[in-house]
Design an enzyme around this catalytic site. Structure first.
Site, PDB file in Angstrom:
ATOM      1  N   LYS A 204       0.848  -1.193   0.000  1.00 19.86           N
ATOM      2  CA  LYS A 204       0.000   0.000   0.000  1.00 19.86           C
ATOM      3  C   LYS A 204       0.882   1.240   0.000  1.00 19.86           C
ATOM      4  CE  LYS A 204      -3.965   2.022   2.491  1.00 19.86           C
ATOM      5  NZ  LYS A 204      -4.798   1.955   3.707  1.00 19.86           N
TER       6      LYS A 204
ATOM      7  N   SER B 109      -9.727   2.591   2.937  1.00 17.83           N
ATOM      8  CA  SER B 109      -8.832   3.247   2.010  1.00 17.83           C
ATOM      9  C   SER B 109      -7.953   2.299   1.208  1.00 17.83           C
ATOM     10  CB  SER B 109      -7.921   4.207   2.781  1.00 17.83           C
ATOM     11  OG  SER B 109      -7.063   3.472   3.655  1.00 17.83           O
TER      12      SER B 109
ATOM     13  N   SER C 297      -9.833   0.170   7.046  1.00 19.19           N
ATOM     14  CA  SER C 297      -9.231   0.271   5.707  1.00 19.19           C
ATOM     15  C   SER C 297      -8.621  -1.011   5.171  1.00 19.19           C
ATOM     16  CB  SER C 297      -8.168   1.373   5.686  1.00 19.19           C
ATOM     17  OG  SER C 297      -8.786   2.635   5.736  1.00 19.19           O
TER      18      SER C 297
END
Lengths: 499, 106, 509
Positions: C81, C156, C180
């Site tokens: 990420k 997210s 997330s």
């Protein structure tokens, strides 16, 4: 900038009572920074003492330096404070380019040390107890250099450059409560308080405490209230008061400035003011405003500091003697007058004088050398007296004078050699051949020559006009290139004149 | 920490002031939009004060720890000046360069 | 074995094949890079592809060939990420303000992954600074859900979840501040774990909300997640909040759980407040079915009342913006990242304000302004202070619940993947999407989302969340793997086998 009008100091004190407060920032001399394992040393090339943490790089996190915590506790104890069972860090949020994260990690509602008292003694012998509100840990900011425009000044600069080496250096901020009742002693109280803090951190070994380097920085809060009024007046906060003398001058100046304004029906603006060493004045800075909303909140990246009672007692047991107590003791032990002792304190050389006495010198000799010739040379060279010569060498020098090997005049030459790095006093004496000529034979030859050259003088001496001997003594000293004991020469001249 | 007061309406003036504190320049339409958004959000989240009575302690850290320290030893993550300056938008002679600073040193 | 097949394998299976020499890391890496090239123009899971992936894979193969003892995941591809900083790829956290920024250091989890021989494939898309539940707030365009490209992949960490769901990688790293990792897992039919706060180092994770953020694994199976957590977890002296605990193997726990024995006598709490109104029918239906499956295996279902959970979203949306407003202050154009100079120059103040105006997206600005408000003089006690108290109350609710049950269960999110754009103009609706996941972050406890079917009404994936007391991450892996085994038994294979084929795109953008 128009010059501020001032009221006569004595007149100001007739009308108003000054109330003082000080915020002293002490940079700790730890190996690494407060929250990062970057080196904490002065004078490194720009932006080389950094980890991702000091630069506030994305993803970086602070970790507390254990030594800085221990130092802070020791300082808290030396200030007579209670050590908090639990203290924590908070973020103080404001944007400024020298602050890498745009928040400063500090302590807010839970400082590590609180409620203390520092005893100071003025030259008059008056004792003042300065109440301490708190001492808390925080981090220093980086350094800005302003370029273009008027040199080095923030006003008119075209751009600024940032070196973050200082960012994250551990600081302890010591905050006093309002100090009342100082009256005409107010300026001296300011000076003496900061001086005591400086001696304290030096004795603790936790800071280099060089004010000219910013290791110790003082902000002075000053307000006046009309005589008889309970309520405190509006205060100003004078920043950058970074020498002992400046503290004294700044306090005096603000009292006179504020008194003039108040007595003319004006009011004091709550603001920061800047101290100008060159002119001895303060100038208005930023007024307190909405911009001071620092949005403090507990630092989520750090955990509470909860020192054990055992640690606190261990550190308490290691505390050196309190400076004021030590001064009192030393003054008695050394047999100094108030003035002589004050002389040492004012010069900030107490530690050196102590060390020199410890190395065997007489207190008077140690005082005389440090506050006299060494301080003079330091002043000429623009350096710290302590950097010039060691206490051991000063003691050795004094011993040579005591033994009659050196006259005071010769000793100054030897000191010059020691400062120039030529070795110990004995080595300089040997290398430069500076010892007093104590061989009477050599002196007698020189005296007889001088008497022979000045028969008129010889007559006068024989006639009992002893003061006439001065001319011969001078000639002999000159012939000996100063390396003779003038008293002995005098004795011999009188002796030979009768021969 | 700062004292309590009741939450006022979110007005454009409040948003403008907040944008100054947060150092974000906002256009008038953004302020209008944010004023509406924030008003709605705040009215939804203000209810925390209903149950936050004085006797309840605050929790700052989900897992309680204390006295987490590091030894006073230079670490393995010290950057070279080149690394430190590698992301700088502007630099000169080993330093970060910024525009003129208006105002006072903090 | 074809390259397509390699992308369908679990990390555990790849590990075995790599160890036996049946496949090489170079082949495995190439297969995944090819898959990315095929589908990522549609999915847009990646922001950056590691140009050196092949080289890294080759070095792992060489080390293995030289007889070096390598960890179980050596040679297995990994997506990272973009919130995690990397020295060899830009780290933007989905924001324009960090476009192209190269970190001079690796995040601890990245360093540990490299040391374990994982092969970084690239950086995955995310909502800007992890603020969002849909990846629509990425400055680089949204990620699309591989199950239906018109829908959100969650957020997210939608990029990491979508990359795993689209077989672009078997494993990905995520971060979970309020869901997330778990909510994207829910909407993409994958597994996501938020470990106990402090179990995994945050050093090098670009901070959103420091007291809530936690890095964790994304995968297609519970075992794979466990293998990755074993690599990244453990104490880190760079993170003060890192727990000094010694952790048991999560992979071992998953393997133990897959036997099903752990369910006998297991007390599963069902939180009254995390179901009912606002929950999509199919989500509730699959949840109820899963509970029945657990019960049938000897688990005891206990209803739990957590009265303060209804304040959780409110507390979260005060704490998060407050911490974020401070954490994001460092983006000021001085040391790194974007600099925007206003026309005609200006002071450093003007430059900072113009940079932050141009560099932050609307959601980031919204939350910074909200957080600034929550902390500002006069409002602190009413907002931030109260939210911290709610946090205490929620911890007490959990403590009380865990005195009665071993794990708590809830749907991982109230609905299946919504359509891109559907909630973009309604921030509050977006925020309420996190109602199920937020309590775990506020309390610091671990949570896992495991696929438990498709919602009948839209055919989209649904997940079940389990939560355990702090430090009991292994319990989640046991229970998660047990349920996974039960549902896969019913389906005759993993849920991902039911995913629609993605049409081949035009190559990676």
């Amino acid at each position: 900038m128009a010059k501020a009008k001032l009221m006569d100091f004595d007149k100001a004190l007739e009308l108003y009572e000054p109330v003082l407060g000080f915020e002293v920032h002490v940079e700790l001399n730890t190996e690494t920074k407060m929250f990062s394992a970057a080196p904490n040393n002065f004078g490194a090339a720009p932006n080389t003492n950094l980890t991702p943490v000091c630069l506030g790089l994305p993803g970086s996190l602070p970790v507390v330096n254990e030594q800085a915590v221990r130092y802070s506790i020791s300082l808290g104890l030396a200030l007579g404070c209670s050590i908090a069972e639990s203290s924590r860090f908070a973020r103080k949020n404001y944007f400024y380019p020298d602050m890498a994260k745009n928040y400063q990690i500090s302590q807010y509602d839970e400082p590590i040390a609180y409620e203390g008292e520092v005893e100071i003694e003025l030259a008059s012998g008056r004792v003042i107890h300065v109440p301490i509100e708190r001492a808390h840990m925080e981090e220093d900011a980086g350094k800005l250099t302003h370029m273009g425009g008027s040199t080095g000044r923030i006003q008119g600069a075209e751009y600024s450059m940032v070196d973050y080496n200082r960012a994250g250096v551990p600081l302890v901020e010591i905050v006093t409560k309002p100090i009342v009742g100082t009256n005409e002693d107010a300026p001296e109280v300011g000076r003496q308080y900061v001086s005591i803090i400086r001696d304290m951190v030096i004795d603790l070994g936790i800071s280099d405490a060089k004010m000219e380097r910013g290791n110790l920085r003082c902000d002075a809060n000053i307000s006046l209230r009309p005589r008889g009024q309970e309520k405190l007046g509006t205060r100003t906060e004078t920043k950058n008061v970074n020498s002992l003398r400046s503290v004294e001058r700044a306090v005096r100046y603000e009292i006179q400035r504020q008194a003039y304004i108040l007595s003319n029906g004006g009011s004091i603006t709550q603001e920061t003011r800047h101290w100008h060493e060159d002119t001895g004045e303060t100038s208005a800075g930023r007024p307190k405003s909405d911009a001071d909303d620092y949005r403090y909140f507990p630092e989520p990246d750090l955990l509470p500091v909860q020192p054990t009672a055992q640690l606190i007692e261990e550190l308490r047991a290691q505390l050196p003697e309190a400076p004021t107590l030590r001064y009192r003791r030393l003054k008695g032990e050394w047999g100094f007058t108030d003035l002589e002792f004050q002389d040492i304190q004012n010069s900030g050389l107490l530690t050196e004088v102590s060390a020199t006495v410890a190395a065997g010198a007489s207190p008077q000799a140690a005082r005389k050398w440090w506050t006299g010739e060494i301080a003079r040379v330091a002043n000429v060279q623009g350096v710290e007296a302590t950097s010039l010569v060691s206490a051991e060498n000063v003691a050795a020098l004094a011993a040579l004078v005591d033994a009659g090997t050196l006259t005071d005049k010769l000793a100054r030459q030897v000191l010059e050699g020691v400062i120039a790095g030529e070795g110990t006093p004995q080595q300089v004496v040997d290398a430069r051949g500076l010892a007093v000529v104590s061989d009477d034979g050599a002196l007698i030859i020189a005296i007889d020559e001088a008497l022979a050259a000045q028969p008129d003088v010889l007559e006068k001496i024989r006639d009992g006009k002893v003061q006439a001997a001065g001319a011969v003594i001078g000639a002999v000293m000159k012939a000996m290139r100063g390396q003779a004991d003038a008293a002995r020469v005098r004795e011999l001249v009188l002796e030979r004149a009768q021969a | 920490m700062p004292e309590t007061s009741s939450s006022p309406e979110i007005t454009p003036e409040v948003v403008r002031h907040l944008s100054e504190l947060a150092k974000i320049q906002l256009g008038e339409d953004e302020i209008t939009l944010l004023t509406a958004d924030l008003g709605q959000i705040v009215s939804n989240i203000a209810k925390v004060s209903e149950v936050a009575t004085p006797d309840i302690p605050a929790t700052s850290h989900p897992i309680p720890l204390q006295n987490v320290f590091r030894p006073d030893v230079v670490g393995d993550n010290v950057l070279t000046a080149e690394q430190a300056l590698s992301g700088a938008p502007e630099q000169f002679e080993g330093r970060f360069v910024v525009s003129a600073i208006l105002g006072e040193e903090q | 074995m074809t390259q397509t097949d390699l992308t369908r394998l679990s990390a555990a299976d790849l590990s075995a094949k790599l160890a036996s020499g049946e496949v090489s890391s170079v082949e495995t890496t190439a297969a995944h890079l090819e898959r990315i090239a095929e589908v990522d123009s549609e999915v847009h899971a990646f922001l950056h592809i590691n140009a050196r992936a092949h080289e890294v894979a080759a070095s792992i193969d060489a080390r293995r060939a030289a007889g070096e003892e390598l960890g179980p995941l050596a040679g297995v591809p990994l997506a990272i990420k973009d919130v995690l900083v990397t020295t060899d790829m830009p780290s933007t956290s989905g924001s324009k303000i960090l476009e192209g920024w190269m970190s001079p250091y690796d995040a601890t989890v990245v360093a540990r992954s490299r040391a374990a021989g994982l092969v970084p494939l690239g950086k995955t898309n995310m909502d800007e600074f992890a603020m969002g539940s849909s990846t629509e707030h990425s400055a680089y365009g949204p990620t699309h859900n591989p199950w239906d490209l018109t829908r959100i992949p969650g957020g997210s960490g939608g990029g990491s979840a979508a990359a795993v769901a689209a077989f672009e990688t078997p494993l990905a790293l995520g971060s979970d501040t309020g869901g997330s990792i778990r909510q994207p897992a829910h909407v993409t039919g994958t597994v996501g774990v938020k470990p106990t706060y402090g179990a995994v180092s945050r050093y090098g994770a670009i901070a959103l909300a420091s007291s809530l953020d936690q890095v964790g694994p994304c995968s297609r199976s519970v075992l794979d997640a466990g293998l990755l957590q074993d690599v990244i977890a453990g104490h880190d002296h760079h993170d003060s909040t890192s727990l000094p605990d010694a952790w048991p193997s999560m992979a071992a726990a998953a393997r133990e759980g897959a036997t099903g024995q752990v369910l006998k006598g297991l007390r599963v709490g069902v939180v009254k407040q995390l179901q009912g109104e606002g929950f999509q029918t199919g989500v509730t239906q699959r949840f109820t079915e899963s509970l029945a499956l657990l019960e049938a295996q000897g688990a005891e279902i206990v209803e739990i009342d957590a009265p303060h959970f209804e304040y959780a979203v409110a507390a979260y949306y005060l704490i998060l913006p407050a911490e974020a407003s401070s954490n994001l202050a460092k983006f000021d154009s001085v040391r790194f990242g974007l600099r925007v100079t206003p026309e005609g120059g200006g002071t450093v103040d003007h430059v900072m304000a113009a940079t932050r105006e141009a560099g932050f997206g609307p959601e980031v600005k919204r939350r910074i302004i909200l957080g600034t408000y929550a902390l500002s003089a006069g409002y602190y006690d009413a907002y931030y202070g109260s939210a911290q108290k709610v946090r205490t109350l929620i911890q007490r609710d959990f403590a009380s619940a865990f005195s009665r049950v071993d794990v708590l269960a809830s749907p991982s999110a109230p609905t299946t993947a919504f359509r891109l754009g559907e909630k973009l103009e309604d921030p509050m609706a977006m925020y309420l999407n996190d109602v199920t996941t937020i309590p775990a972050n506020l309390a610091g406890i671990p949570g896992i989302s495991v696929p438990n079917g498709l919602a009948p009404e839209d055919g989209l994936p649904v997940g079940i969340q389990f939560m355990a007391p702090a430090r009991e991450d292994a319990r989640l892996y046991r229970v998660g793997a047990a349920l996974e085994a039960l549902v896969e038994d019913q389906w005759g294979g993993p849920l991902w086998a039911q995913a629609p084929e993605l049409r081949a795109g035009k190559g990676v953008n």
